[in-house]
Design a protein around this motif. Structure first.
Motif, PDB file in Angstrom:
ATOM      1  N   GLU A   1       2.438   2.181 -21.710  1.00  0.00           N
ATOM      2  CA  GLU A   1       3.795   2.731 -21.713  1.00  0.00           C
ATOM      3  C   GLU A   1       4.373   2.840 -20.310  1.00  0.00           C
ATOM      4  N   ASP A   2       3.563   2.607 -19.301  1.00  0.00           N
ATOM      5  CA  ASP A   2       4.008   2.799 -17.922  1.00  0.00           C
ATOM      6  C   ASP A   2       4.862   1.635 -17.418  1.00  0.00           C
ATOM      7  N   GLU A   3       5.873   1.980 -16.632  1.00  0.00           N
ATOM      8  CA  GLU A   3       6.638   1.012 -15.848  1.00  0.00           C
ATOM      9  C   GLU A   3       6.291   1.275 -14.395  1.00  0.00           C
ATOM     10  N   LEU A   4       5.580   0.329 -13.808  1.00  0.00           N
ATOM     11  CA  LEU A   4       5.002   0.539 -12.490  1.00  0.00           C
ATOM     12  C   LEU A   4       5.756  -0.264 -11.433  1.00  0.00           C
ATOM     13  N   ASP A   5       6.309   0.435 -10.433  1.00  0.00           N
ATOM     14  CA  ASP A   5       6.885  -0.213  -9.262  1.00  0.00           C
ATOM     15  C   ASP A   5       5.870  -0.098  -8.133  1.00  0.00           C
ATOM     16  N   ALA A   6       5.271  -1.202  -7.739  1.00  0.00           N
ATOM     17  CA  ALA A   6       4.287  -1.200  -6.663  1.00  0.00           C
ATOM     18  C   ALA A   6       4.985  -1.556  -5.351  1.00  0.00           C
ATOM     19  N   ILE A   7       5.025  -0.589  -4.430  1.00  0.00           N
ATOM     20  CA  ILE A   7       5.630  -0.802  -3.117  1.00  0.00           C
ATOM     21  C   ILE A   7       4.498  -0.983  -2.114  1.00  0.00           C
ATOM     22  N   LEU A   8       4.412  -2.156  -1.516  1.00  0.00           N
ATOM     23  CA  LEU A   8       3.342  -2.474  -0.579  1.00  0.00           C
ATOM     24  C   LEU A   8       3.868  -2.381   0.841  1.00  0.00           C
ATOM     25  N   LEU A   9       3.268  -1.489   1.633  1.00  0.00           N
ATOM     26  CA  LEU A   9       3.690  -1.286   3.016  1.00  0.00           C
ATOM     27  C   LEU A   9       2.831  -2.148   3.928  1.00  0.00           C
ATOM     28  N   VAL A  10       3.481  -3.051   4.626  1.00  0.00           N
ATOM     29  CA  VAL A  10       2.769  -4.080   5.395  1.00  0.00           C
ATOM     30  C   VAL A  10       3.118  -3.981   6.873  1.00  0.00           C
ATOM     31  N   LYS A  11       2.089  -3.868   7.705  1.00  0.00           N
ATOM     32  CA  LYS A  11       2.240  -4.043   9.139  1.00  0.00           C
ATOM     33  C   LYS A  11       1.777  -5.464   9.470  1.00  0.00           C
ATOM     34  N   LYS A  12       2.648  -6.232  10.060  1.00  0.00           N
ATOM     35  CA  LYS A  12       2.358  -7.654  10.268  1.00  0.00           C
ATOM     36  C   LYS A  12       1.453  -7.853  11.484  1.00  0.00           C
TER      37      LYS A  12
ATOM     38  N   ILE B   1       7.571  -5.754  -1.410  1.00  0.00           N
ATOM     39  CA  ILE B   1       6.863  -5.780  -0.127  1.00  0.00           C
ATOM     40  C   ILE B   1       7.817  -5.315   0.963  1.00  0.00           C
ATOM     41  N   ILE B   2       7.414  -4.277   1.676  1.00  0.00           N
ATOM     42  CA  ILE B   2       8.192  -3.771   2.806  1.00  0.00           C
ATOM     43  C   ILE B   2       7.368  -4.000   4.061  1.00  0.00           C
ATOM     44  N   ASP B   3       7.813  -4.906   4.909  1.00  0.00           N
ATOM     45  CA  ASP B   3       7.047  -5.172   6.122  1.00  0.00           C
ATOM     46  C   ASP B   3       7.760  -4.646   7.357  1.00  0.00           C
ATOM     47  N   SER B   4       6.970  -4.332   8.357  1.00  0.00           N
ATOM     48  CA  SER B   4       7.502  -3.869   9.635  1.00  0.00           C
ATOM     49  C   SER B   4       6.556  -4.322  10.736  1.00  0.00           C
ATOM     50  N   GLU B   5       7.065  -4.330  11.954  1.00  0.00           N
ATOM     51  CA  GLU B   5       6.254  -4.773  13.078  1.00  0.00           C
ATOM     52  C   GLU B   5       5.189  -3.726  13.403  1.00  0.00           C
ATOM     53  N   PHE B   6       4.096  -4.182  13.968  1.00  0.00           N
ATOM     54  CA  PHE B   6       3.013  -3.296  14.389  1.00  0.00           C
ATOM     55  C   PHE B   6       3.372  -2.712  15.753  1.00  0.00           C
TER      56      PHE B   6
END
Length: 205
Positions: free
Chosen positions: A49-60, A92-97
């Motif tokens: 029954e779940d609606e899952l939004d997976a937000i992945l935080l990425v440091k490049k 996918i949310i990416d940002s600089e290291f």
């Protein structure tokens, strides 16, 4: 149920896949070998029954290890979902290291923009640089106060290392730390001694 899963993606070259143990009834885990402990937790708690939004935080990282580690997360979550058949989407949310204020501010803006109103939030802070848990705690507090969200779980995969391999792995609950941080932000007191007593009282609950 509408759920938002926020996970810090590792920058390591080779991620161990291990079985995470748990002595906490509120954090049941499967005996599946995973790199991301949130996946072992979701196998025990996610429903069709779940609606899952997976937000992945990425440091490049400069070697692009993060690309393979994103795929590792997706593979592990999809394997968990094979029999459950929940609805899953990925962002996918990416940002600089880099440790610049502008990087932190932009990251917080993007996370808030992708958290659905009225959702139940689960987070995995096992990996990532030291700034990410601070950024995430601030963002989760905002989501609770203004987006009508509920923070259900914040997990961390603890491990010791022998010859470069993760051993004695277990899943830990970071919710008490998050809640304590939120509560101390509401304390209003001008007397240092009284403030210390109030703080010590909070720690006994």
């Amino acid at each position: 149920m509408k759920k938002t899963v926020i996970c810090n993606i590792s920058m390591k070259e080779n991620l161990d896949q291990v079985i995470y143990s748990s002595t906490d009834r509120s954090l049941p885990v499967s005996d599946r070998k995973v790199s991301y402990p949130i996946c072992a937790f979701l196998e025990k708690t996610m429903t069709s029954e779940d609606e899952l939004d997976a937000i992945l935080l990425v440091k490049k990282d400069k070697n692009d290890h993060y690309k393979k580690n994103i795929e590792r997360f997706r593979e592990e979550l999809e394997a968990v979902n094979e029999k459950i058949d929940a609805d899953i989407s990925y962002t996918i949310i990416d940002s600089e290291f880099e440790e610049h204020q502008t990087v932190h501010e932009q990251l917080m803006k993007e996370i808030v923009a992708h958290i659905s109103d009225n959702s139940h939030i689960l987070a995995d802070i096992t990996y990532g640089p030291k700034d990410l848990p601070i950024v995430l705690f601030t963002t989760l507090s905002f989501a609770e106060k203004f987006l009508n969200c509920t923070v259900d779980n914040i997990v961390y995969g603890q491990a010791s290392f022998e010859n470069g391999r993760a051993v004695d792995t277990k899943i830990c609950d970071m919710m008490p730390l998050y809640c304590l941080s939120s509560v101390t932000n509401t304390i209003q007191c001008t007397d240092p001694d009284k403030a210390r007593r109030m703080f010590n009282t909070l720690l006994t609950f």
